[in-house]
Every structure is written in structure tokens, then in C-alpha cells.
Design a protein around this motif. Sequence first.
Motif, PDB file in Angstrom:
ATOM      1  N   GLU A 204       0.829  -1.199   0.000  1.00 61.85           N
ATOM      2  CA  GLU A 204       0.000   0.000   0.000  1.00 61.85           C
ATOM      3  C   GLU A 204       0.868   1.255   0.000  1.00 61.85           C
ATOM      4  O   GLU A 204       1.794   1.372   0.795  1.00 61.85           O
ATOM      5  CB  GLU A 204      -0.905   0.043   1.224  1.00 61.85           C
ATOM      6  CG  GLU A 204      -1.922  -1.062   1.285  1.00 61.85           C
ATOM      7  CD  GLU A 204      -1.776  -1.904   2.535  1.00 61.85           C
ATOM      8  OE1 GLU A 204      -2.367  -1.546   3.568  1.00 61.85           O
ATOM      9  OE2 GLU A 204      -1.052  -2.912   2.484  1.00 61.85           O
ATOM     10  N   PRO A 205       0.577   2.215  -0.879  1.00 59.70           N
ATOM     11  CA  PRO A 205       1.318   3.477  -0.860  1.00 59.70           C
ATOM     12  C   PRO A 205       1.137   4.185   0.485  1.00 59.70           C
ATOM     13  O   PRO A 205       0.094   4.082   1.130  1.00 59.70           O
ATOM     14  CB  PRO A 205       0.672   4.287  -1.993  1.00 59.70           C
ATOM     15  CG  PRO A 205       0.060   3.255  -2.885  1.00 59.70           C
ATOM     16  CD  PRO A 205      -0.389   2.150  -1.982  1.00 59.70           C
ATOM     17  N   GLY A 206       2.167   4.906   0.900  1.00 60.57           N
ATOM     18  CA  GLY A 206       2.094   5.640   2.157  1.00 60.57           C
ATOM     19  C   GLY A 206       2.640   4.872   3.333  1.00 60.57           C
ATOM     20  O   GLY A 206       2.631   5.385   4.458  1.00 60.57           O
ATOM     21  N   CYS A 207       3.108   3.644   3.119  1.00 61.97           N
ATOM     22  CA  CYS A 207       3.692   2.856   4.206  1.00 61.97           C
ATOM     23  C   CYS A 207       5.215   2.957   4.168  1.00 61.97           C
ATOM     24  O   CYS A 207       5.814   3.225   3.139  1.00 61.97           O
ATOM     25  CB  CYS A 207       3.258   1.397   4.101  1.00 61.97           C
ATOM     26  SG  CYS A 207       1.507   1.142   4.451  1.00 61.97           S
ATOM     27  N   ILE A 208       5.814   2.731   5.336  1.00 57.26           N
ATOM     28  CA  ILE A 208       7.261   2.800   5.475  1.00 57.26           C
ATOM     29  C   ILE A 208       7.807   1.398   5.710  1.00 57.26           C
ATOM     30  O   ILE A 208       7.244   0.621   6.464  1.00 57.26           O
ATOM     31  CB  ILE A 208       7.642   3.746   6.633  1.00 57.26           C
ATOM     32  CG1 ILE A 208       7.323   5.197   6.246  1.00 57.26           C
ATOM     33  CG2 ILE A 208       9.112   3.617   7.010  1.00 57.26           C
ATOM     34  CD1 ILE A 208       7.578   6.194   7.335  1.00 57.26           C
ATOM     35  N   GLY A 209       8.936   1.098   5.070  1.00 55.98           N
ATOM     36  CA  GLY A 209       9.560  -0.214   5.212  1.00 55.98           C
ATOM     37  C   GLY A 209       9.807  -0.830   3.851  1.00 55.98           C
ATOM     38  O   GLY A 209       9.666  -0.182   2.804  1.00 55.98           O
ATOM     39  N   LEU A 210      10.172  -2.098   3.840  1.00 60.64           N
ATOM     40  CA  LEU A 210      10.498  -2.773   2.589  1.00 60.64           C
ATOM     41  C   LEU A 210       9.306  -2.843   1.644  1.00 60.64           C
ATOM     42  O   LEU A 210       9.477  -2.877   0.427  1.00 60.64           O
ATOM     43  CB  LEU A 210      11.019  -4.177   2.881  1.00 60.64           C
ATOM     44  CG  LEU A 210      12.345  -4.256   3.654  1.00 60.64           C
ATOM     45  CD1 LEU A 210      12.687  -5.708   3.965  1.00 60.64           C
ATOM     46  CD2 LEU A 210      13.467  -3.590   2.881  1.00 60.64           C
ATOM     47  N   ALA A 215       5.184  -0.932  -3.308  1.00 69.27           N
ATOM     48  CA  ALA A 215       4.143   0.080  -3.512  1.00 69.27           C
ATOM     49  C   ALA A 215       4.488   1.013  -4.660  1.00 69.27           C
ATOM     50  O   ALA A 215       3.599   1.526  -5.344  1.00 69.27           O
ATOM     51  CB  ALA A 215       3.940   0.878  -2.227  1.00 69.27           C
ATOM     52  N   HIS A 216       5.795   1.232  -4.906  1.00 68.78           N
ATOM     53  CA  HIS A 216       6.205   2.120  -5.993  1.00 68.78           C
ATOM     54  C   HIS A 216       6.313   1.393  -7.325  1.00 68.78           C
ATOM     55  O   HIS A 216       6.498   2.026  -8.358  1.00 68.78           O
ATOM     56  CB  HIS A 216       7.534   2.786  -5.625  1.00 68.78           C
ATOM     57  CG  HIS A 216       7.451   3.585  -4.375  1.00 68.78           C
ATOM     58  ND1 HIS A 216       8.515   3.787  -3.523  1.00 68.78           N
ATOM     59  CD2 HIS A 216       6.398   4.213  -3.780  1.00 68.78           C
ATOM     60  CE1 HIS A 216       8.132   4.512  -2.483  1.00 68.78           C
ATOM     61  NE2 HIS A 216       6.853   4.775  -2.624  1.00 68.78           N
ATOM     62  N   LEU A 217       6.189   0.062  -7.284  1.00 70.62           N
ATOM     63  CA  LEU A 217       6.161  -0.728  -8.516  1.00 70.62           C
ATOM     64  C   LEU A 217       4.734  -1.091  -8.916  1.00 70.62           C
ATOM     65  O   LEU A 217       4.342  -0.947 -10.072  1.00 70.62           O
ATOM     66  CB  LEU A 217       6.956  -2.029  -8.321  1.00 70.62           C
ATOM     67  CG  LEU A 217       8.469  -1.941  -8.254  1.00 70.62           C
ATOM     68  CD1 LEU A 217       9.046  -3.279  -7.807  1.00 70.62           C
ATOM     69  CD2 LEU A 217       9.040  -1.539  -9.612  1.00 70.62           C
ATOM     70  N   CYS A 218       3.973  -1.584  -7.949  1.00 73.27           N
ATOM     71  CA  CYS A 218       2.612  -2.073  -8.215  1.00 73.27           C
ATOM     72  C   CYS A 218       1.774  -1.882  -6.962  1.00 73.27           C
ATOM     73  O   CYS A 218       1.664  -2.796  -6.135  1.00 73.27           O
ATOM     74  CB  CYS A 218       2.658  -3.543  -8.625  1.00 73.27           C
ATOM     75  SG  CYS A 218       1.038  -4.270  -8.968  1.00 73.27           S
TER      76      CYS A 218
END
Length: 329
Positions: A204-210, A215-218
Motif C-alpha cells: 500500500e502506498p504511504g507505508c514505510i519499510g520494505l 508500492a512504488h512498482l505495483c
Amino acid sequence: MANPAAGKDIRRLVAPASAFDNNEKVKIVRRVLAGLAFTGIRRVRFLPDSYQIVGRAADGLHSDVEIEPLQLAVHFTVEDTVRAAGLLAESGAACIVTLGGDGTNRAVAKACGDVPLIAIATGTNNVFPQMVDGTLAGIAAGLIACGHVPSTLARRTKRLEIWLDGELADIALVDVAISQHPFIGTRAIWDLSTLHELVLARTEPGCIGLSSIGAHLCPLAREDERGLHIHLGDQGQPVSAILAPGMIRTVRVQRWRALRCGDAVEIALRPCTVAVDGERELHLERGGSLEVRLTGRGPRLVDVREVLWHAARAGLLRSPIGAQGEDDR
């Protein structure tokens, strides 16, 4: 179930992130108890911890809620959390409230069975839990426990299963990282140069971590049944990774593919270290089979805001709900 160690790993030293103070966790639990009392809950059981978070929160609390520790020997390790979750499930708990990050909730998920979880984010990685005020979390937990809202609001989540030589060795709720790092060490993953593969249940976009890499790919919505398998390498496509608060790095992705529930990823790299939900847990030198499977066998997670929307539409919060009958709620 409040984890006093959540939000205090090495990423607080290598990134400009704040440590989550245990006194603040006491205040959050106190607000949770107030929300539970508002909905008519009369009995709360808790896992004792080294800081006595719940005990301190209950001290001087004026309500009809009976607050009692679970009867089990504690050693202040993650195994306490697993055993406590199993005990609560066996004893018929109607809802479990956690304070921690992805790691804390992974431990609970190992043994909680079908008991709904309300996960309050107080960890370093908080992809699985929700940033929400304790008062609202307590009200939602009470509404779920008393059956005032549909049980369908506690939705089954995905999980990643790690299989070693045909045996289930561990689970993850968010990500499994395959690293070339030679040892477990400080456990937390913060050096991306050692990463070889990622298997993600959440992107999910907006999350921090691996999971931010995925999220930036799909980008996938929380309820999406898919996951991702990512291969990293020096010659790949550059992708931003928001690894920790204030720590943004670029990784190179050689290739990736979407996974569906039931799909398995065979890991061939040896030797390798396996990190689950951001923490290194397993090290394999050679031989044997290592497989990561995406399944729909994760815990039932409650979205607090969705519960409150339902309660508002039904007029449940116009006045204190009060006692729910003669039985102990």
C-alpha cells in the motif's frame, strides 16, 4: 497486549525516527480502556509486560471494567506474546487489542486463530497496524466484542508462509526479505545493499519499510488478494525505498511479478538470511528447500474507522451503550 520494546530497534539509531515512549503507551491503553467501558465491556484480560503498561494504565481508573492479568508465566520475550494469544483464543476472547508494530502483530497472528485483532501502531514498521487514537480503538473493540457491528468488519488478511524442507517454519504479515547478510546480528534490515529478493503480501502506498518498494512498482489496496515477488540487482530499474522515517534510499529492481493466493516462491540463494516483517530470523548455510507462499490464512483484522462509520450510521454512539446483559462481556 502492549509491547514495551516496540518502536525501539536499531532503525531509531540509523534514521531520524523517534522512539515510542512507554509512558505514551500507558496513556494509549488508558484511552482504550475508557472506550471499552463506554461500550459496556466488563472484563479485560491482559499480558503482563516488563514495564507494566496495562497495570499502570488501569491504576486509578474509575469504571466497572474488571482488569486482570493472564495466568501464565512470562519471561518478557516474544514467546510470551505467542502463548498469550493462544490462551486468549482458547478461552473465548471476543477481540484482541495490540500495541506494537508489524513484528508484535506477527507474534499475535501465530496463535490468535479467528479472534479479531485491533492493531494500534506503536512500532518501527507499521504497515499492518493502524494509526488510530486509543479511545476510538477501544470503542471499536467493544462494538466488535459485543456483536453490535457485523463480524464481516473483521476481515481475513493475507500472510506469507516460510516453508523449510516441507515444514512451516515461520510466517510474515507484510514482507519476507532474502538477504546475503552473513548473520542475523541486530535483526532489523536497514542495509539494502545485501538484499537479493523480496516477497510482499502488502504494497500500500504511504507505508514505510520494505513494502514501500513494492508500492512504488505495483500499488495494491489492503483488500487486494495479490502480492509481489521482487528480484533486486545492480543493473535493474531504480526504485525509491522509504526504509524508515527520514531514510529514503534507491534500490535497483531487476524483475518483479504479481502473486496470487496459493502461489509459492522457491528461494535458491545459499547461504542466505531470511527476514520476516523487517527482522532477520533465519540463516541458511546450504542445502534443503526454502519456499515462501502467499496465502489467505492471516488473522482477522478490524478497520477501526470502518467500524465507527457503521456505528455512526446505526446511531450506536448517540449515548453510552451501557451494560450488555447478565453475562460478562
